[in-house]
Design a protein around this motif. Structure first.
Motif, PDB file in Angstrom:
ATOM      1  N   LEU A 186       0.839  -1.194   0.000  1.00  0.00           N
ATOM      2  CA  LEU A 186       0.000   0.000   0.000  1.00  0.00           C
ATOM      3  C   LEU A 186       0.877   1.248   0.000  1.00  0.00           C
ATOM      4  O   LEU A 186       1.728   1.423   0.868  1.00  0.00           O
ATOM      5  CB  LEU A 186      -0.927   0.016   1.227  1.00  0.00           C
ATOM      6  CG  LEU A 186      -1.860   1.220   1.350  1.00  0.00           C
ATOM      7  CD1 LEU A 186      -2.821   1.267   0.176  1.00  0.00           C
ATOM      8  CD2 LEU A 186      -2.640   1.167   2.666  1.00  0.00           C
ATOM      9  N   GLU A 188       0.898   5.374   0.097  1.00  0.00           N
ATOM     10  CA  GLU A 188       0.050   6.472   0.552  1.00  0.00           C
ATOM     11  C   GLU A 188       0.848   7.774   0.532  1.00  0.00           C
ATOM     12  O   GLU A 188       1.999   7.819   0.987  1.00  0.00           O
ATOM     13  CB  GLU A 188      -0.453   6.195   1.970  1.00  0.00           C
ATOM     14  CG  GLU A 188      -1.277   7.313   2.585  1.00  0.00           C
ATOM     15  CD  GLU A 188      -1.652   7.025   4.032  1.00  0.00           C
ATOM     16  OE1 GLU A 188      -1.935   7.981   4.774  1.00  0.00           O
ATOM     17  OE2 GLU A 188      -1.669   5.831   4.418  1.00  0.00           O
ATOM     18  N   LEU A 205      -3.561  10.501  -1.438  1.00  0.00           N
ATOM     19  CA  LEU A 205      -3.658   9.519  -2.509  1.00  0.00           C
ATOM     20  C   LEU A 205      -3.200   8.160  -1.991  1.00  0.00           C
ATOM     21  O   LEU A 205      -2.121   8.045  -1.406  1.00  0.00           O
ATOM     22  CB  LEU A 205      -2.786   9.938  -3.702  1.00  0.00           C
ATOM     23  CG  LEU A 205      -2.736   8.962  -4.881  1.00  0.00           C
ATOM     24  CD1 LEU A 205      -4.108   8.853  -5.540  1.00  0.00           C
ATOM     25  CD2 LEU A 205      -1.692   9.403  -5.903  1.00  0.00           C
ATOM     26  N   ASP A 206      -4.036   7.136  -2.185  1.00  0.00           N
ATOM     27  CA  ASP A 206      -3.715   5.762  -1.796  1.00  0.00           C
ATOM     28  C   ASP A 206      -3.730   4.876  -3.040  1.00  0.00           C
ATOM     29  O   ASP A 206      -4.628   5.006  -3.888  1.00  0.00           O
ATOM     30  CB  ASP A 206      -4.736   5.216  -0.789  1.00  0.00           C
ATOM     31  CG  ASP A 206      -4.728   5.977   0.527  1.00  0.00           C
ATOM     32  OD1 ASP A 206      -3.662   6.494   0.890  1.00  0.00           O
ATOM     33  OD2 ASP A 206      -5.785   6.057   1.167  1.00  0.00           O
ATOM     34  N   TRP A 207      -2.760   3.972  -3.119  1.00  0.00           N
ATOM     35  CA  TRP A 207      -2.732   3.011  -4.223  1.00  0.00           C
ATOM     36  C   TRP A 207      -2.258   1.664  -3.709  1.00  0.00           C
ATOM     37  O   TRP A 207      -1.250   1.561  -3.016  1.00  0.00           O
ATOM     38  CB  TRP A 207      -1.808   3.472  -5.348  1.00  0.00           C
ATOM     39  CG  TRP A 207      -1.753   2.508  -6.499  1.00  0.00           C
ATOM     40  CD1 TRP A 207      -2.763   2.187  -7.351  1.00  0.00           C
ATOM     41  CD2 TRP A 207      -0.630   1.710  -6.891  1.00  0.00           C
ATOM     42  NE1 TRP A 207      -2.350   1.252  -8.271  1.00  0.00           N
ATOM     43  CE2 TRP A 207      -1.038   0.943  -8.019  1.00  0.00           C
ATOM     44  CE3 TRP A 207       0.677   1.585  -6.423  1.00  0.00           C
ATOM     45  CZ2 TRP A 207      -0.182   0.049  -8.655  1.00  0.00           C
ATOM     46  CZ3 TRP A 207       1.536   0.693  -7.062  1.00  0.00           C
ATOM     47  CH2 TRP A 207       1.108  -0.059  -8.169  1.00  0.00           C
ATOM     48  N   ASN A 208      -3.021   0.606  -4.014  1.00  0.00           N
ATOM     49  CA  ASN A 208      -2.691  -0.749  -3.605  1.00  0.00           C
ATOM     50  C   ASN A 208      -2.173  -1.502  -4.827  1.00  0.00           C
ATOM     51  O   ASN A 208      -2.908  -1.696  -5.800  1.00  0.00           O
ATOM     52  CB  ASN A 208      -3.933  -1.449  -3.030  1.00  0.00           C
ATOM     53  CG  ASN A 208      -3.591  -2.756  -2.344  1.00  0.00           C
ATOM     54  OD1 ASN A 208      -2.845  -3.571  -2.870  1.00  0.00           O
ATOM     55  ND2 ASN A 208      -4.164  -2.962  -1.160  1.00  0.00           N
ATOM     56  N   ASN A 209      -0.914  -1.920  -4.778  1.00  0.00           N
ATOM     57  CA  ASN A 209      -0.333  -2.555  -5.966  1.00  0.00           C
ATOM     58  C   ASN A 209      -0.764  -4.010  -6.131  1.00  0.00           C
ATOM     59  O   ASN A 209      -0.440  -4.646  -7.137  1.00  0.00           O
ATOM     60  CB  ASN A 209       1.196  -2.458  -5.939  1.00  0.00           C
ATOM     61  CG  ASN A 209       1.826  -3.342  -4.873  1.00  0.00           C
ATOM     62  OD1 ASN A 209       1.141  -3.844  -3.984  1.00  0.00           O
ATOM     63  ND2 ASN A 209       3.135  -3.516  -4.940  1.00  0.00           N
ATOM     64  N   HIS A 212      -4.685  -2.998  -7.210  1.00  0.00           N
ATOM     65  CA  HIS A 212      -4.650  -1.871  -8.150  1.00  0.00           C
ATOM     66  C   HIS A 212      -5.756  -0.854  -7.870  1.00  0.00           C
ATOM     67  O   HIS A 212      -6.122  -0.080  -8.755  1.00  0.00           O
ATOM     68  CB  HIS A 212      -4.742  -2.362  -9.605  1.00  0.00           C
ATOM     69  CG  HIS A 212      -3.648  -3.318  -9.979  1.00  0.00           C
ATOM     70  ND1 HIS A 212      -2.325  -2.929 -10.090  1.00  0.00           N
ATOM     71  CD2 HIS A 212      -3.677  -4.656 -10.227  1.00  0.00           C
ATOM     72  CE1 HIS A 212      -1.587  -3.980 -10.416  1.00  0.00           C
ATOM     73  NE2 HIS A 212      -2.374  -5.036 -10.505  1.00  0.00           N
ATOM     74  N   ALA A 213      -6.268  -0.869  -6.644  1.00  0.00           N
ATOM     75  CA  ALA A 213      -7.290   0.109  -6.253  1.00  0.00           C
ATOM     76  C   ALA A 213      -6.619   1.428  -5.908  1.00  0.00           C
ATOM     77  O   ALA A 213      -5.542   1.471  -5.302  1.00  0.00           O
ATOM     78  CB  ALA A 213      -8.078  -0.412  -5.057  1.00  0.00           C
ATOM     79  N   CYS A 214      -7.264   2.513  -6.313  1.00  0.00           N
ATOM     80  CA  CYS A 214      -6.719   3.851  -6.091  1.00  0.00           C
ATOM     81  C   CYS A 214      -7.790   4.712  -5.433  1.00  0.00           C
ATOM     82  O   CYS A 214      -8.965   4.659  -5.822  1.00  0.00           O
ATOM     83  CB  CYS A 214      -6.263   4.463  -7.404  1.00  0.00           C
ATOM     84  SG  CYS A 214      -5.516   6.097  -7.229  1.00  0.00           S
ATOM     85  N   ALA A 215      -7.412   5.494  -4.440  1.00  0.00           N
ATOM     86  CA  ALA A 215      -8.358   6.375  -3.741  1.00  0.00           C
ATOM     87  C   ALA A 215      -7.747   7.760  -3.618  1.00  0.00           C
ATOM     88  O   ALA A 215      -6.546   7.897  -3.330  1.00  0.00           O
ATOM     89  CB  ALA A 215      -8.696   5.815  -2.360  1.00  0.00           C
ATOM     90  N   PHE A 216      -8.579   8.769  -3.837  1.00  0.00           N
ATOM     91  CA  PHE A 216      -8.115  10.148  -3.781  1.00  0.00           C
ATOM     92  C   PHE A 216      -9.030  10.952  -2.879  1.00  0.00           C
ATOM     93  O   PHE A 216     -10.267  10.792  -2.914  1.00  0.00           O
ATOM     94  CB  PHE A 216      -8.089  10.765  -5.187  1.00  0.00           C
ATOM     95  CG  PHE A 216      -7.713  12.221  -5.190  1.00  0.00           C
ATOM     96  CD1 PHE A 216      -6.386  12.611  -5.066  1.00  0.00           C
ATOM     97  CD2 PHE A 216      -8.685  13.209  -5.282  1.00  0.00           C
ATOM     98  CE1 PHE A 216      -6.031  13.957  -5.055  1.00  0.00           C
ATOM     99  CE2 PHE A 216      -8.342  14.547  -5.276  1.00  0.00           C
ATOM    100  CZ  PHE A 216      -7.017  14.923  -5.159  1.00  0.00           C
TER     101      PHE A 216
END
Length: 278
Positions: A186, A188, A205-209, A212-216
């Motif tokens: 994760l 962040e 900004l969060d991104w889970n590799n 592949h979920a992205c949150a802003f």
């Protein structure tokens, strides 16, 4: 001497834009007062999902460098903290926390230590579980505004690393950035900018590799005047939260919040919070 923040406080100015000053889905009353002898008292009442939850906190210093804190909730759970600061060594704080639930008979204790000095701030916590304590250690260093930190948690019972996080950041008077990599999966990022004396903006900004979920998320805070603060935040799904905090009296703050989906203008929920400082 420049002492960096603790690991949990990295990016705090940005986190406060998103987390402080909002009261959604609950009605809350908090009273803060202090006796002439320096004992702080704070009862809290919160109505959430038709359930009233109450707690009572007290804290005082029986002697210089020693602090005793007590919290008792309406679930009949007590938490006691005995804190020793700068007595064993300068910059060292030791906190023994004991939680007791008389109804279930469950008891737990945690020993927390924190040490800070020029360019370094570290913590080491251990829950006193006879089956095998979980050890949590953090460290943060800073030089010329550049910050670096790490956090690890190790379960001695399972002989397993349960958490590992690294952080890199930069901080100056009106700008703050910090990036986290949690468990190598994760990512962040937090950015905060103080536009002027009255206005702050922040982005997350969060991104889970793995998924592949992205949150802003974007948030802002503006001081309308010396008594009124306006806050707003919106995420990538359109969920928008608006809040206003007004100092009605020098001792009374009132927060009104509203949340809705900006795409459909539905799902409206409200909250109101009162904080009295007597």
């Amino acid at each position: 001497m420049v002492v960096p923040p603790t690991f949990s406080d990295l990016g705090k100015v940005a986190k406060d834009v998103f987390n402080k000053g909002f009261s959604i889905g609950s009605n809350k009353l908090t009273v803060n007062t202090k006796t002439g002898s320096g004992i702080a008292l704070s009862p809290t009442f919160e109505l959430k999902n038709d359930t009233l939850v109450a707690s009572f906190e007290s804290s005082g210093s029986p002697a210089e460098g020693f602090t005793l804190k007590e919290k008792w909730t309406s679930d009949n759970v007590t938490k006691t903290n005995f804190v020793v600061t700068d007595k064993l060594a300068k910059g060292l704080k030791v906190d023994l926390e004991v939680v007791v639930n008389p109804a279930s008979g469950k008891k737990s204790a945690t020993a927390k230590t924190a040490y800070k000095t020029d360019c370094f701030n570290g913590t080491f916590d251990a829950n006193l579980d006879l089956a095998g304590p979980t050890l949590v250690a953090t460290a943060v260093t800073e030089y010329s505004g550049v910050q670096g930190g790490a956090e690890v948690a190790f379960d001695t019972e399972k002989s397993k690393l349960t958490k590992n996080t690294i952080a890199v950041g930069y901080s100056q008077n009106d700008f703050n950035f910090v990036g986290f990599v949690r468990d190598l999966s994760l990512f962040e990022g937090l950015i905060h900018h103080k536009v002027n004396a009255d206005t702050e903006v922040a982005a997350k900004l969060d991104w889970n590799n793995q998924t592949h979920a992205c949150a802003f998320n974007f948030g802002a805070k503006h001081a309308l005047d010396s008594s009124t603060n306006l806050r707003a935040k919106i995420d990538g799904t359109g969920q928008t939260t608006l809040s206003m905090t007004h100092k009605v009296k020098p001792w009374l703050n009132v927060t009104l919040s509203n949340q809705l989906n900006a795409k459909t203008l539905s799902g409206v929920s409200h909250g109101i919070s009162f904080e009295a400082n007597l």
